[in-house]
Design a protein around this motif. Structure first.
Motif, mmCIF file in Angstrom:
data_model
loop_
_atom_site.group_PDB
_atom_site.id
_atom_site.type_symbol
_atom_site.label_atom_id
_atom_site.label_comp_id
_atom_site.label_asym_id
_atom_site.label_seq_id
_atom_site.Cartn_x
_atom_site.Cartn_y
_atom_site.Cartn_z
ATOM 1 N N GLY A 139 46.496 42.954 55.533
ATOM 2 C CA GLY A 139 45.571 42.613 56.049
ATOM 3 C C GLY A 139 44.259 43.598 56.430
ATOM 4 O O GLY A 139 42.713 42.358 56.193
ATOM 5 N N LEU A 140 44.406 44.773 55.805
ATOM 6 C CA LEU A 140 42.613 45.014 55.118
ATOM 7 C C LEU A 140 42.529 44.295 53.762
ATOM 8 O O LEU A 140 40.846 44.175 53.164
ATOM 9 N N ALA A 141 43.142 44.284 52.995
ATOM 10 C CA ALA A 141 42.818 44.150 51.168
ATOM 11 C C ALA A 141 42.110 42.367 51.353
ATOM 12 O O ALA A 141 41.287 42.162 50.826
ATOM 13 N N THR A 142 42.946 41.851 52.460
ATOM 14 C CA THR A 142 42.378 40.170 52.423
ATOM 15 C C THR A 142 40.711 39.862 52.965
ATOM 16 O O THR A 142 39.914 39.730 52.814
ATOM 17 N N ALA A 143 40.971 41.166 54.050
ATOM 18 C CA ALA A 143 39.757 41.043 54.997
ATOM 19 C C ALA A 143 38.492 41.790 53.851
ATOM 20 O O ALA A 143 37.404 41.198 54.125
ATOM 21 N N LEU A 144 38.754 42.093 53.661
ATOM 22 C CA LEU A 144 37.730 43.369 52.745
ATOM 23 C C LEU A 144 37.362 42.502 51.064
ATOM 24 O O LEU A 144 36.593 42.975 49.977
ATOM 25 N N ARG A 145 38.231 41.014 50.885
ATOM 26 C CA ARG A 145 38.147 40.540 49.206
ATOM 27 C C ARG A 145 36.909 39.634 49.545
ATOM 28 O O ARG A 145 36.157 40.201 48.329
ATOM 29 N N PRO A 146 35.947 39.541 50.400
ATOM 30 C CA PRO A 146 34.362 39.102 49.836
ATOM 31 C C PRO A 146 33.578 40.598 49.308
ATOM 32 O O PRO A 146 33.412 40.488 48.369
ATOM 33 N N ALA A 147 34.057 41.202 49.295
ATOM 34 C CA ALA A 147 33.283 43.075 49.874
ATOM 35 C C ALA A 147 33.660 42.974 47.938
ATOM 36 O O ALA A 147 33.090 43.676 47.124
ATOM 37 N N LEU A 148 35.143 43.147 48.183
ATOM 38 C CA LEU A 148 35.543 42.750 46.399
ATOM 39 C C LEU A 148 34.446 41.967 45.245
ATOM 40 O O LEU A 148 34.865 42.549 44.648
ATOM 41 N N ALA A 149 35.376 40.953 46.108
ATOM 42 C CA ALA A 149 34.324 39.953 45.279
ATOM 43 C C ALA A 149 33.270 40.181 44.620
ATOM 44 O O ALA A 149 32.212 39.949 43.767
ATOM 45 N N ALA A 150 32.129 40.712 45.748
ATOM 46 C CA ALA A 150 30.436 40.850 45.402
ATOM 47 C C ALA A 150 30.772 41.631 44.060
ATOM 48 O O ALA A 150 29.683 41.730 43.651
ATOM 49 N N ALA A 151 31.488 42.629 43.895
ATOM 50 C CA ALA A 151 31.278 44.038 43.264
ATOM 51 C C ALA A 151 31.644 43.332 42.029
ATOM 52 O O ALA A 151 31.098 43.916 40.793
ATOM 53 N N GLY A 152 32.548 42.784 41.246
ATOM 54 C CA GLY A 152 32.351 41.915 40.203
ATOM 55 C C GLY A 152 33.692 42.911 39.630
ATOM 56 O O GLY A 152 33.244 44.915 38.971
ATOM 57 N N GLY A 153 34.670 43.105 39.188
ATOM 58 C CA GLY A 153 35.200 43.277 38.251
ATOM 59 C C GLY A 153 36.092 44.452 39.822
ATOM 60 O O GLY A 153 36.517 45.412 38.776
ATOM 61 N N ALA A 154 36.691 44.438 40.360
ATOM 62 C CA ALA A 154 36.626 45.172 40.965
ATOM 63 C C ALA A 154 38.649 45.625 41.028
ATOM 64 O O ALA A 154 39.193 45.073 40.653
#
Length: 314
Positions: A139-154
């Motif tokens: 649940g945490l990772a899927t909710a944070l997916r936009p933030a991970l995607a915004a980082a580039g190469g997360a």
């Protein structure tokens, strides 16, 4: 399981987190470490902070988190070490943590967990180890997916265990509603889920440049074993001499997590399982090393993802 060449590194079971990250500059990178106030979580966070990352300790006990943050700041000189409350067994807590996060996220280390707990259920009726170790991190990772995607190469780091060899996902009765509860098979099932998450997430999130790998940190005496006595450890050792290896220090136990989170050797690499700072090979019968075929089975990974979404949406 990927057919690409296995990743090898200059490091080994005795390497420490500080050695693994030596020479890597994480300035400008932002990281979250769940369970960052105890055990290998502390040393994982310390190594990332020491390399220049801004690190958030996501912890159930904010007071313990603040003490740990102060210690990491003192030892690394990096003042960008923060604390935020997170209870992975509580859906509202997970949602609140993710909602409060702003900006990109470069590294997410799913380190927190419970091991061999007595039979306990969340308010939803979920078995606690599966709920905490897998569903909470999912649940945490899927909710944070936009933030991970915004980082580039997360990168997402899924801390599993050799205990995954104890049990596949028993899809017909994940939460032990029909079968007798066993703390070790329940733990093993949750650790298998951590590997399957890495397999499926890497495929689903490839277009966002997010890679996810799983790992076994090794045997380390930490608060994770609060439900496990030394007598139980000795019983397991006697029953299966290969089940418990030499103990690692917390600094050595954090090394594979830090390797997966930071090593240039893993750029663009996902869906794999590491141990002792190397990519693991297939498990051989009678041994407690390597990765089980069922833990990297793409069909099981896809099925687990769907079921996990359904659990969290219910």
């Amino acid at each position: 399981m990927t057919t690409a060449p296995r990743i090898t590194t200059p490091f080994s079971a005795s390497s420490t987190a500080a050695q693994v990250v030596d020479g890597i500059d994480l300035t400008g990178r932002r990281a979250i470490v769940t369970g960052g106030a105890s055990g290998i979580g502390v040393e994982t966070a310390r190594a990332l902070a020491g390399a220049g990352a801004e690190v958030t300790l996501a912890v159930r006990d904010p007071e313990a988190g603040r003490r740990t943050a102060d210690d990491i700041i003192a030892t690394t000189g990096n003042k960008e070490v923060h604390v935020a409350p997170l209870d992975l067994a509580d859906r509202a807590s997970v949602a609140a943590f993710a909602a409060a996060w702003g900006g990109p996220l470069h590294i997410l280390v799913g380190n927190a967990g419970v091991m061999a707990a007595p039979e306990t259920r969340t308010p939803e009726g979920w078995e606690l180890q599966f709920a905490t170790n897998h569903l909470g991190h999912f649940g945490l990772a899927t909710a944070l997916r936009p933030a991970l995607a915004a980082a580039g190469g997360a990168r997402v780091v899924s801390v599993s265990s050799s205990a995954h060899l104890r049990s596949p996902i028993v899809f017909e009765d994940i939460h032990y509603r029909e079968r007798p509860y066993d703390p070790w098979t329940a733990y093993g099932q949750s650790k298998t889920a951590n590997v399957l998450f890495a397999v499926e997430a890497t495929g689903r999130w490839a277009d966002d440049g997010i890679t996810v790998n799983a790992l076994h940190p090794g045997g380390i005496r930490t608060n994770l074993q609060r439900h496990v006595s030394m007598e139980e450890i000795e019983r397991l050792r006697t029953a299966n001499p290969t089940a418990v290896t030499d103990w690692k220090t917390p600094e050595q136990g954090a090394a594979t997590s830090v390797l997966v989170a930071t090593s240039p050797l893993l750029d663009g690499i996902g869906g794999r399982y590491f141990e002792d700072c190397e990519e693991a090979g297939p498990n051989r019968p009678g041994t407690r090393t390597g990765v089980a075929a069922y833990a990297v089975d793409p069909e099981a990974a896809a099925r687990l993802w769907q079921i996990s979404e359904e659990f969290l949406a219910s």
